[in-house]
Design a protein around this motif. Structure first.
Motif, PDB file in Angstrom:
ATOM      1  N   ILE A   1       0.826  -1.219   0.000  1.00 27.20           N
ATOM      2  CA  ILE A   1       0.000   0.000   0.000  1.00 27.20           C
ATOM      3  C   ILE A   1       0.861   1.271   0.000  1.00 27.20           C
ATOM      4  CG2 ILE A   1      -1.589   1.367   1.406  1.00 27.20           C
ATOM      5  CD1 ILE A   1      -3.092  -1.204   2.028  1.00 27.20           C
ATOM      6  N   PRO A   2       1.896   1.414   0.903  1.00 31.12           N
ATOM      7  CA  PRO A   2       2.713   2.650   0.875  1.00 31.12           C
ATOM      8  C   PRO A   2       3.391   2.880  -0.469  1.00 31.12           C
ATOM      9  CG  PRO A   2       3.084   1.436   2.904  1.00 31.12           C
ATOM     10  CD  PRO A   2       2.274   0.539   2.020  1.00 31.12           C
ATOM     11  N   CYS A   3       3.881   1.786  -1.093  1.00 31.52           N
ATOM     12  CA  CYS A   3       4.540   1.951  -2.393  1.00 31.52           C
ATOM     13  C   CYS A   3       3.565   2.410  -3.459  1.00 31.52           C
ATOM     14  CB  CYS A   3       5.187   0.625  -2.810  1.00 31.52           C
ATOM     15  SG  CYS A   3       6.518   0.085  -1.710  1.00 31.52           S
ATOM     16  N   LEU A   4       2.353   1.861  -3.396  1.00 32.05           N
ATOM     17  CA  LEU A   4       1.352   2.269  -4.371  1.00 32.05           C
ATOM     18  C   LEU A   4       0.963   3.727  -4.206  1.00 32.05           C
ATOM     19  CD1 LEU A   4      -0.921  -0.929  -4.306  1.00 32.05           C
ATOM     20  CD2 LEU A   4       0.702  -0.254  -6.095  1.00 32.05           C
ATOM     21  N   MET A   5       0.834   4.162  -2.934  1.00 30.62           N
ATOM     22  CA  MET A   5       0.459   5.556  -2.673  1.00 30.62           C
ATOM     23  C   MET A   5       1.562   6.513  -3.113  1.00 30.62           C
ATOM     24  SD  MET A   5      -1.461   5.279   1.023  1.00 30.62           S
ATOM     25  CE  MET A   5      -1.811   7.033   1.000  1.00 30.62           C
TER      26      MET A   5
END
Length: 280
Positions: free
Chosen positions: A53-57
């Protein structure tokens, strides 16, 4: 259970033989491995999703930043020409005038000493005092206005002193000026001899100066007004240890003088009086 089926039966079938297999315990044990594998796979999937999730954001935020070409500023180096330093021409020396020096007669210095060592100097002659003012040195002057500070006679007539032709001396109205040079100088009643006698009789050597073996000359300057009263006495040169205060005390206590005169009229005039303190 039949013998030929025992070898092929699961351990659960042996445990639950002749028992109610519809009971929840049999079902849980029978399919435990499959449910455990599903649970493990689900857990791993959730962990992978949470970590991504953090990488996608972050990638999403970077992809939404618009590139604005106007924000790029090219630094251009230009040649700077400094102004030429202007050196001012040297100042021209001011036009000088001969010093304005009045005829000055040196005041005899009162010497404070023991009674048996007092030496009374001879009083000055009237011709020496005619047209002269009291000062620290004797100088014939050049018909000027200022008290001589040096015994060397001036080389020529007095200069204009920076005054103007409208009745002013040095830019100040003559009605408000305290005269430095007078036709007739201020005089203590009885003359210089009486002044010296007054000082020797009334000055007391300060104890502080005596204890510290202090000797020297105190120069007092004061104004004799039109009525002959003493005004504005101040120490021009002192030696301290009570000698300055004692000199001022005696000067301020002097009786009325004969005022100085200019063209037959009484005027305010300066008077400089040196007093020597000496231990014998």
């Amino acid at each position: 259970m039949e013998i030929n089926k025992i070898l092929q039966a699961d351990y659960l079938d042996l445990i639950y033989d002749n028992r109610n297999k519809n009971y929840g315990g049999y079902e849980l044990r029978k399919h435990y491995e499959r449910r455990a594998a599903k649970a493990l796979g689900l857990m791993l999937s959730l962990l992978v999703l949470a970590g991504s999730i953090p990488c996608l954001m972050d990638n999403h935020e970077k992809s939404t930043v618009a590139f604005n070409p106007k924000t790029i500023i090219d630094a251009v180096m230009t040649e700077v020409t400094l102004p030429e330093k202007i050196i001012p021409p040297p100042a021209q020396p001011a036009k000088t005038h001969n010093a304005s020096v009045a005829k000055t007669f040196q005041n005899p210095e009162p010497v404070i000493a023991k009674d048996n060592n007092v030496i009374k100097p001879d009083p000055p002659k009237p011709d020496d005092l005619k047209g002269a003012i009291a000062g620290p040195v004797t100088n014939p002057g050049n018909d000027g206005l200022n008290v001589a500070k040096d015994p060397t006679p001036p080389s020529g007539p007095a200069g204009d002193g920076g005054g103007d032709p409208n009745g002013k001396i040095g830019g100040t109205d003559t009605k408000e000026v305290i005269a430095i040079g007078t036709d007739v100088p201020p005089e203590y009643p009885g003359g210089m001899a009486a002044l010296l006698e007054y000082l020797q009789r009334n000055i007391r050597y300060p104890n502080e100066a005596r204890e510290n073996q202090i000797q020297g000359r105190v120069v007092v300057r004061f104004v004799v007004n039109k009525e002959g009263k003493i005004e504005g006495a101040e120490v021009q040169k002192g030696i301290g240890y009570g000698c300055d205060k004692e000199a001022l005390r005696v000067v301020n206590a002097m009786k009325t003088w004969k005022p100085g005169q200019v063209k037959g009229k009484a005027v305010k005039a300066y008077y400089t009086l040196p007093i020597t303190f000496r231990l014998d």
